[in-house]
Design an enzyme around this catalytic site. Structure first.
Site, short mmCIF file in Angstrom:
data_model
loop_
_atom_site.label_atom_id
_atom_site.label_comp_id
_atom_site.label_asym_id
_atom_site.label_seq_id
_atom_site.Cartn_x
_atom_site.Cartn_y
_atom_site.Cartn_z
N CYS A 85 0.83 -1.20 0.00
CA CYS A 85 0.00 0.00 0.00
C CYS A 85 0.88 1.26 0.00
O CYS A 85 1.56 1.54 -0.98
CB CYS A 85 -0.99 -0.04 1.16
SG CYS A 85 -2.42 1.04 0.90
N HIS A 106 -3.64 -5.63 1.26
CA HIS A 106 -3.43 -5.93 2.67
C HIS A 106 -3.90 -7.36 2.97
O HIS A 106 -4.79 -7.88 2.30
CB HIS A 106 -4.23 -4.97 3.55
CG HIS A 106 -3.75 -3.57 3.52
ND1 HIS A 106 -2.58 -3.17 4.12
CD2 HIS A 106 -4.29 -2.44 2.97
CE1 HIS A 106 -2.41 -1.87 3.96
NE2 HIS A 106 -3.43 -1.40 3.25
#
Length: 504
Positions: free
Chosen positions: A332, A440
């Site tokens: 991310c 994630h």
């Protein structure tokens, strides 16, 4: 009538979240439909529900302990700090606005009615609600507009159990001081105290327990020992307390850069649980020296953390480590930092900034946040040490406000299935030494994690582990161990709920 009990603490990080998960597990084992609830959570560890709503990770793992699917109603307000003074306000799983502390304090009364409606909606569907407070109820400067501690207990009309951490010292002063600062009607709600994280012979506490019970009139329900259970922490306080320094010798060492605004470090719990892996969270450049893999994690303020990397010397050390042949991975915000260019007119307002240049990518921030659970498939051809992961299915979730475009020299890392559409995600270099993704929870996919670790083992001339560690089964075992310990050391929870429940 739905029964409820609320855990509040003498301070942050006293163990409320874990003990709430333990209660959820006990009630689940006893056949009661149980749900967790925390009206307001301040955390950078968040997750995504099946319908694309963002909520705190603590309530997600508490729901897992209760054997139910996480529901955003379990955490209607999520505050995600973006700086020392600002936080992103997430209401019922969607971004509402950014506020400073003073503005949010003024805003809280408007949330009270909505929080109560959400709580009542949840309570109608379950036999038991396990509520969790935030920080301490003795924050007297916040009392008048409280919606998460005694203010929430009043809304739910439920008894409160106070949790105190003896490991940090001063436990009896913390108990006495907290109760002394409460108003009488608030103090009357506190039906018991749990002393948590004790190491040693509990007999040494007996005289102190007798005195604190006499001084406060509140019984100590039990003393929980320091437990060696592997459960999620709510936020970065655990990192500050050196819980994850990882000194035990293992075959593989993975260094995770502890960014100032680190988010979703729960991504690495499954890695830390691998029998042959040592995880170390690092803030000093010299700590990179023995790493077999370096990971840049998620960040709530990408450009601010990128500036910290440079100012601290960590960026130079990371680039030097990469030149020495050590793989670097970004997730991310960390993925964005690995690229050539970041264009941010949204999060920080700093405009166009150079990244670390390990991936030939350009990231542009956007106003809209992508929040969704996804299934994905790793690319069919992955280079070098990642080759064994090629074509493997993985699962995770996205939480980001940026879009990253690959330039020449980068290959797509995986293909996501997002809302019925195939979407390319991530980037990997031809030599496999730089790899990034927005996904994630990637390491919760057991086969992928074992392929990655075995790839690192091969780089060191070590034989692969043929047995794949099942992280989901590991979590279930941890929930059961926690519940067993709480049954052994804590009394009267059922009695308190039955005798002190008030109609809402």
């Amino acid at each position: 009538m739905t029964q409820a009990v609320m855990l509040q603490g003498t301070a942050s990080d006293v163990g409320k979240s874990v003990l709430a998960a333990g209660l959820c597990r006990i009630f689940y084992q006893d056949g009661l439909r149980t749900a967790p609830f925390k009206s307001q959570n301040m955390a950078l560890n968040s997750g995504i529900t099946s319908d694309g709503k963002e909520m705190g990770r603590a309530q997600i793992f508490q729901a897992e302990a209760a054997g139910i699917t996480p529901d955003v109603r379990m955490n209607p307000v999520l505050l995600k700090p973006t700086s020392d003074r600002q936080a992103q306000v997430v209401l019922m799983g969607k971004v509402a606005t950014n506020m400073d502390a003073v503005s949010y304090h003024d805003y809280k009364p408007r949330l009270r009615e909505q929080i109560l409606a959400v709580y009542n909606s949840l309570a109608q569907e379950y036999d038991v609600i396990v509520l969790e407070g935030a920080g301490s109820p003795a924050e007297i400067n916040l009392r008048d507009r409280d919606i998460v501690n005694m203010g929430m207990a009043e809304m739910a009309q439920c008894p409160v159990i106070l949790v105190a951490d003896i490991d940090r010292g001063g436990v009896f002063a913390a108990i006495y001081g907290t109760l002394a600062l409460l108003h009488k009607q608030e103090r009357d709600r506190v039906k018991g105290v749990i002393i948590n994280k004790f190491r040693g012979d509990v007999a040494l506490l007996y005289s102190g327990i007798e005195q604190i019970e006499s001084l406060t009139g509140v019984p100590v329900l039990g003393v929980m020992p320091w437990l060696d259970v592997d459960l999620e922490d709510e936020d970065g306080v655990a990192l500050q307390n050196d819980k994850y320094r990882g000194n035990a010798p293992r075959d593989i060492t993975i260094a995770i850069v502890q960014l100032p605004h680190i988010s979703n470090f729960t991504d690495f719990n499954a890695l830390a649980a691998q029998p042959d892996v040592r995880i170390r969270y690092i803030r000093r450049p010299e700590a990179l020296t023995d790493a077999d893999l370096v990971i840049l994690p998620g960040s709530k303020n990408t450009l601010s953390d990128l500036a910290w990397l440079r100012e601290s010397g960590m960026a130079d050390a990371l680039l030097q480590t990469h030149r020495q042949g050590v793989p670097v991975m970004g997730i991310c915000g960390g993925y964005q930092m690995l690229g050539d260019t970041i264009v941010d007119e949204v999060e920080s307002g700093l405009g166009t900034q150079p990244g670390l240049g390990l991936l030939n990518t350009i990231t542009r921030f956007a106003q809209d946040k992508i929040t969704t659970q996804v299934n994905a498939t790793m690319s069919g051809e992955l280079p070098s040490w990642l080759a064994a992961a090629a074509g493997l299915p993985v699962r995770g979730y996205e939480i980001h406000m940026g879009e990253t475009v690959l330039q020449e020299g980068c290959c797509t890392a995986m293909t996501l299935q997002r809302n019925g559409c195939s979407v390319a995600d991530g980037a990997v270099t031809a030599d496999g030494l730089a790899f990034g993704t927005y996904l994630h929870g990637l390491f919760d996919s057991d086969a992928f994690t074992r392929a990655v670790v075995n790839g690192l083992r091969a780089r060191k001339g070590l034989a692969p582990w043929e047995t794949t560690f099942c992280y989901a089964e590991h979590k279930v075992r941890q929930f059961d161990l926690l519940a067993e310990a709480m049954r052994q050391h804590i009394d009267k929870i059922y009695t308190i709920m039955q005798q002190h429940q008030e109609p809402v």
